[in-house]
Write a protein that holds these residues in place. Structure first.
Motif, PDB file in Angstrom:
ATOM      1  N   GLY A 156      27.354   8.410 -96.959  1.00  0.00           N
ATOM      2  CA  GLY A 156      28.337  10.111 -96.604  1.00  0.00           C
ATOM      3  C   GLY A 156      27.773  10.856 -98.047  1.00  0.00           C
ATOM      4  O   GLY A 156      28.001  12.180 -97.743  1.00  0.00           O
ATOM      5  N   LEU A 157      27.535  10.064 -99.046  1.00  0.00           N
ATOM      6  CA  LEU A 157      27.748  10.606-100.649  1.00  0.00           C
ATOM      7  C   LEU A 157      26.064  11.866-100.410  1.00  0.00           C
ATOM      8  O   LEU A 157      25.791  12.910-100.308  1.00  0.00           O
ATOM      9  N   ALA A 158      24.786  11.416 -99.219  1.00  0.00           N
ATOM     10  CA  ALA A 158      23.789  11.645 -99.359  1.00  0.00           C
ATOM     11  C   ALA A 158      24.101  13.063 -98.278  1.00  0.00           C
ATOM     12  O   ALA A 158      22.773  13.544 -98.141  1.00  0.00           O
ATOM     13  N   VAL A 163      24.454  19.630 -97.805  1.00  0.00           N
ATOM     14  CA  VAL A 163      24.974  19.897 -97.129  1.00  0.00           C
ATOM     15  C   VAL A 163      25.231  20.879 -98.499  1.00  0.00           C
ATOM     16  O   VAL A 163      25.273  22.195 -98.862  1.00  0.00           O
ATOM     17  N   VAL A 164      25.449  20.280 -99.920  1.00  0.00           N
ATOM     18  CA  VAL A 164      25.416  21.053-101.416  1.00  0.00           C
ATOM     19  C   VAL A 164      24.235  21.661-101.555  1.00  0.00           C
ATOM     20  O   VAL A 164      24.520  23.209-101.508  1.00  0.00           O
ATOM     21  N   ALA A 165      23.247  20.947-101.032  1.00  0.00           N
ATOM     22  CA  ALA A 165      22.127  22.129-101.231  1.00  0.00           C
ATOM     23  C   ALA A 165      21.402  23.141-100.056  1.00  0.00           C
ATOM     24  O   ALA A 165      21.382  23.877-100.555  1.00  0.00           O
ATOM     25  N   THR A 204      33.498  24.360-106.461  1.00  0.00           N
ATOM     26  CA  THR A 204      34.772  23.211-105.526  1.00  0.00           C
ATOM     27  C   THR A 204      34.147  22.561-104.165  1.00  0.00           C
ATOM     28  O   THR A 204      34.452  21.739-103.798  1.00  0.00           O
ATOM     29  N   LEU A 205      33.225  23.844-103.512  1.00  0.00           N
ATOM     30  CA  LEU A 205      32.985  23.324-102.311  1.00  0.00           C
ATOM     31  C   LEU A 205      32.182  21.815-102.163  1.00  0.00           C
ATOM     32  O   LEU A 205      31.768  20.732-101.519  1.00  0.00           O
ATOM     33  N   ALA A 206      31.087  21.886-103.502  1.00  0.00           N
ATOM     34  CA  ALA A 206      29.827  20.369-103.476  1.00  0.00           C
ATOM     35  C   ALA A 206      31.537  19.510-104.159  1.00  0.00           C
ATOM     36  O   ALA A 206      31.214  17.795-102.965  1.00  0.00           O
ATOM     37  N   VAL A 207      32.149  19.303-104.659  1.00  0.00           N
ATOM     38  CA  VAL A 207      33.345  18.524-104.610  1.00  0.00           C
ATOM     39  C   VAL A 207      34.089  17.811-102.595  1.00  0.00           C
ATOM     40  O   VAL A 207      33.919  16.803-102.756  1.00  0.00           O
ATOM     41  N   VAL A 208      34.413  19.310-102.798  1.00  0.00           N
ATOM     42  CA  VAL A 208      35.110  18.531-101.337  1.00  0.00           C
ATOM     43  C   VAL A 208      33.836  17.749-100.069  1.00  0.00           C
ATOM     44  O   VAL A 208      34.596  17.255-100.130  1.00  0.00           O
ATOM     45  N   ALA A 209      32.592  18.552-100.452  1.00  0.00           N
ATOM     46  CA  ALA A 209      31.937  17.941 -99.557  1.00  0.00           C
ATOM     47  C   ALA A 209      31.409  16.079 -99.823  1.00  0.00           C
ATOM     48  O   ALA A 209      31.416  15.323 -99.211  1.00  0.00           O
ATOM     49  N   LEU A 210      31.150  16.058-101.484  1.00  0.00           N
ATOM     50  CA  LEU A 210      30.850  14.502-101.394  1.00  0.00           C
ATOM     51  C   LEU A 210      32.235  14.013-101.199  1.00  0.00           C
ATOM     52  O   LEU A 210      32.163  12.427-101.576  1.00  0.00           O
ATOM     53  N   LEU A 211      33.668  14.682-101.334  1.00  0.00           N
ATOM     54  CA  LEU A 211      34.660  13.826-101.053  1.00  0.00           C
ATOM     55  C   LEU A 211      34.582  13.233 -99.130  1.00  0.00           C
ATOM     56  O   LEU A 211      35.342  12.354 -99.206  1.00  0.00           O
ATOM     57  N   GLY A 213      31.977  13.257 -97.143  1.00  0.00           N
ATOM     58  CA  GLY A 213      31.306  13.159 -96.646  1.00  0.00           C
ATOM     59  C   GLY A 213      30.887  11.487 -96.296  1.00  0.00           C
ATOM     60  O   GLY A 213      31.288  11.014 -94.950  1.00  0.00           O
ATOM     61  N   PRO A 214      31.756  11.144 -97.748  1.00  0.00           N
ATOM     62  CA  PRO A 214      31.773   9.047 -97.395  1.00  0.00           C
ATOM     63  C   PRO A 214      33.081   8.735 -96.420  1.00  0.00           C
ATOM     64  O   PRO A 214      33.169   7.486 -96.028  1.00  0.00           O
ATOM     65  N   VAL A 215      34.328   9.682 -96.494  1.00  0.00           N
ATOM     66  CA  VAL A 215      34.975   9.987 -95.263  1.00  0.00           C
ATOM     67  C   VAL A 215      35.123   9.877 -94.230  1.00  0.00           C
ATOM     68  O   VAL A 215      35.427   8.706 -93.127  1.00  0.00           O
ATOM     69  N   ILE A 216      34.321  10.849 -93.465  1.00  0.00           N
ATOM     70  CA  ILE A 216      33.644  11.254 -92.111  1.00  0.00           C
ATOM     71  C   ILE A 216      32.507  10.116 -92.107  1.00  0.00           C
ATOM     72  O   ILE A 216      32.433   8.944 -90.522  1.00  0.00           O
ATOM     73  N   ALA A 217      31.620   9.197 -93.072  1.00  0.00           N
ATOM     74  CA  ALA A 217      30.957   8.342 -92.590  1.00  0.00           C
ATOM     75  C   ALA A 217      32.052   6.720 -92.696  1.00  0.00           C
ATOM     76  O   ALA A 217      31.019   5.966 -91.406  1.00  0.00           O
ATOM     77  N   LEU A 218      32.826   6.857 -92.912  1.00  0.00           N
ATOM     78  CA  LEU A 218      34.134   5.431 -92.539  1.00  0.00           C
ATOM     79  C   LEU A 218      34.693   4.827 -91.910  1.00  0.00           C
ATOM     80  O   LEU A 218      34.937   4.994 -91.001  1.00  0.00           O
ATOM     81  N   MET A 219      35.332   6.761 -91.052  1.00  0.00           N
ATOM     82  CA  MET A 219      35.952   6.953 -90.324  1.00  0.00           C
ATOM     83  C   MET A 219      35.522   6.049 -89.247  1.00  0.00           C
ATOM     84  O   MET A 219      36.957   5.912 -88.205  1.00  0.00           O
ATOM     85  N   PRO A 220      34.012   6.236 -88.589  1.00  0.00           N
ATOM     86  CA  PRO A 220      34.895   5.267 -87.103  1.00  0.00           C
ATOM     87  C   PRO A 220      34.600   4.490 -87.158  1.00  0.00           C
ATOM     88  O   PRO A 220      34.373   3.414 -85.983  1.00  0.00           O
ATOM     89  N   HIS A 221      34.719   3.679 -88.448  1.00  0.00           N
ATOM     90  CA  HIS A 221      34.535   1.749 -88.462  1.00  0.00           C
ATOM     91  C   HIS A 221      35.891   1.599 -88.951  1.00  0.00           C
ATOM     92  O   HIS A 221      36.431   0.641 -89.093  1.00  0.00           O
ATOM     93  N   TYR A 222      36.508   2.260 -90.027  1.00  0.00           N
ATOM     94  CA  TYR A 222      37.329   1.542 -91.000  1.00  0.00           C
ATOM     95  C   TYR A 222      38.681   2.936 -91.061  1.00  0.00           C
ATOM     96  O   TYR A 222      38.683   3.857 -90.501  1.00  0.00           O
ATOM     97  N   HIS A 223      40.228   2.353 -91.506  1.00  0.00           N
ATOM     98  CA  HIS A 223      41.259   3.563 -91.492  1.00  0.00           C
ATOM     99  C   HIS A 223      41.082   3.333 -93.074  1.00  0.00           C
ATOM    100  O   HIS A 223      41.218   2.436 -94.117  1.00  0.00           O
ATOM    101  N   VAL A 224      40.045   5.062 -93.320  1.00  0.00           N
ATOM    102  CA  VAL A 224      40.318   5.354 -94.967  1.00  0.00           C
ATOM    103  C   VAL A 224      41.424   4.571 -95.608  1.00  0.00           C
ATOM    104  O   VAL A 224      41.193   4.360 -97.070  1.00  0.00           O
ATOM    105  N   PHE A 225      42.431   5.363 -95.037  1.00  0.00           N
ATOM    106  CA  PHE A 225      43.456   5.092 -95.916  1.00  0.00           C
ATOM    107  C   PHE A 225      44.727   4.064 -95.290  1.00  0.00           C
ATOM    108  O   PHE A 225      45.854   4.542 -95.651  1.00  0.00           O
ATOM    109  N   GLY A 226      44.635   3.748 -94.542  1.00  0.00           N
ATOM    110  CA  GLY A 226      45.833   2.682 -94.258  1.00  0.00           C
ATOM    111  C   GLY A 226      45.914   2.796 -92.812  1.00  0.00           C
ATOM    112  O   GLY A 226      45.825   4.145 -92.266  1.00  0.00           O
TER     113      GLY A 226
END
Length: 480
Positions: A156-158, A163-165, A204-211, A213-226
């Motif tokens: 997700g960070l990658a 996206v930032v680049a 600002t957009l970079a911070v949002v994208a870097l946050l 990215g991992p959430v989108i990568a994890l969402m299909p397989h985990y409950h990110v916030f429980g």
């Protein structure tokens, strides 16, 4: 599919159209354009505006509703599902379907409460059960969980970095024509030598994208916030609550405008018995505790809805109308403060030379108020409305917390905090529902407040604080 237009959907899209029309008007008027340029040249206000725009995007995606068509026999009339879905629901369909039995920790693979588990040999043991969806792809969570989570976070960070680049490259390409080439544009962007604070906005957009990215990568397989007590994904609830906050903040703010502007201008212009009567009305209104007044109005609306269930085809329509009525109640009970400000400004404006000259030439009172008074108090109205937006979001959370807010079936930050009240006192503590609601609400309110500060400093020069002055000095030094 059958498209459904709820009342709040209509109001939000009309507000979006009005915003576009206002932007077109600002573009055509040099004085308004110059004022809004000052707002956008403030790095803090511009960054807050980016965050507000992202929240608004989520709100608009959650404001396109439809109902799915159910299968029926040939020649039969179309039958539609009673559930009303939004575009955001379709995008989050996987997470909505990932419903567990009860609580689970953020990124967890097991439930929070021990259950009796029947083993292959017929023996029963007490242990934390595996979740049906969260971490279900792991054969051995104890060994594989950490590596899997880290791998998906890295992926997700990658993606976020890519996206930032791309955003930086596209921005530099757009600036290349006026900055002597792509490399010079990139150097000016890095050194913040641009007319608008593009560096701050891209950060600002970079911070949002870097946050995100991992959430989108994890969402299909985990409950990110429980998950909450009923097993629903907390992240989905937080995203769905953004629309409720926007509706309450925007519609309630606009509902205060007609009464406050009309009565404030009339009181300040005519003075005498008109002023005394209007002052008596808003002083009496201000003396009644707002929570009690709003609670009484909401209860009356609730009783009417309970006695007339045939007025609504679906539960979503009922909840939507109740939220719309709550916005109107908040507007009709919260206009006194703005009315005072408009009255005071009108008292000052009516004594100015151009108003006195218009009166001497026989211009009617209505024309004077429309042409000379109202346009010159709108800056004060705009600043007050923007500042009230965040206050009403917090107010909704308080009202829902005490049980007189939005419908319980509708997602809202107040509902999440209200449900988390009992969860915070249990052992082990279920903290993630409260933390998610608190984090999203603080992000939205903070962005609204920072943007409101920028608007106030641009439209009301007398109220400018030390922070914008320092920012303007640094910007002037860069321009020089």
């Amino acid at each position: 599919m059958k498209f459904v237009l709820l009342w709040t959907d209509l109001a939000l899209w009309l507000m979006a159209a009005a915003g576009i029309a206002y932007a077109w008007r600002v573009r055509a008027q040099a004085n308004l354009r110059a004022t809004w340029v000052r707002v956008l040249r403030d790095p803090v206000a511009a960054s807050a505006g980016v965050v507000m725009a992202l929240f608004l995007l989520v709100t608009l995606m959650d404001s396109l509703h439809l109902r799915r068509e159910l299968q029926s026999g040939e020649g039969a009339a179309a039958v539609y599902d009673t559930r009303t879905l939004s575009l955001l629901d379709l995008l989050l369909a996987r997470q909505i379907e990932m419903r567990e039995v009860s609580y689970s920790l953020p990124l967890g693979a097991h439930g929070l409460n021990k259950e009796s588990i029947l083993e292959a040999g017929g023996q029963v043991r007490r242990d934390f059960p595996r979740l049906q969806f969260g971490g279900a792809h792991l054969a051995d969570p104890a060994e594989q969980w950490a590596g899997d989570v880290l791998g998906r976070v890295g992926l997700g960070l990658a993606g976020g970095f890519i996206v930032v680049a791309l955003m930086v490259a596209l921005t530099a390409a757009a600036l290349a024509r006026h900055h002597g080439g792509w490399r010079d544009a990139l150097a000016d962007l890095a050194a913040d030598r641009t007319f608008y604070p593009l560096r701050a906005m891209l950060l600002t957009l970079a911070v949002v994208a870097l946050l995100a990215g991992p959430v989108i990568a994890l969402m299909p397989h985990y409950h990110v916030f429980g998950t909450d007590r009923t097993g629903n994904d907390v992240l989905v609830q937080a995203l769905k609550s953004v629309r409720t906050a926007f509706v309450i903040g925007a519609l309630s703010t606009l509902a205060t405008l007609p009464l406050a502007l009309l009565l404030g201008v009339l009181a300040g212009y005519y003075k005498g018995w008109v002023d005394e009567l209007i002052q008596y009305v808003y002083t009496t209104l201000s003396s009644v505790p707002n929570v009690l007044l709003i609670a009484a109005c909401v209860m009356m609306v609730q009783v009417f809805f309970d006695k007339n269930p045939e007025l609504f085809e679906t539960a979503a329509e009922r909840s939507d109308v109740k939220m719309l009525m709550l916005c109107l109640i908040l507007g009709l009970t919260g206009w006194a403060g703005l009315c005072r400000l408009v009255r005071a400004e009108t008292l000052k404006l009516r004594e100015l030379d151009y108003v006195q000259a218009a009166t001497a030439f026989g211009v009617s009172d209505l024309a004077i108020m429309a042409r000379h008074i109202v346009p010159n108090v709108m800056h004060l109205v705009l600043v007050t409305l923007v500042l009230s937006f965040s206050e009403l979001i917090l107010y909704e959370a308080v009202l829902t917390y005490v049980g007189v807010g939005v419908d319980p079936v509708m997602n809202s930050f107040g509902s999440m905090i209200n449900l988390a009240r009992a969860e915070m006192s249990r052992d082990p503590v279920v903290w993630w529902s409260f933390a998610a609601a608190f984090g999203f609400m603080v992000g939205l309110v903070l962005a609204a407040n920072l943007f409101a500060d920028g608007v106030r400093d641009a439209f009301d020069p007398k109220a400018r604080s030390a922070r914008p002055r320092l920012l303007r000095r640094s910007k002037e030094a860069v321009d020089a």
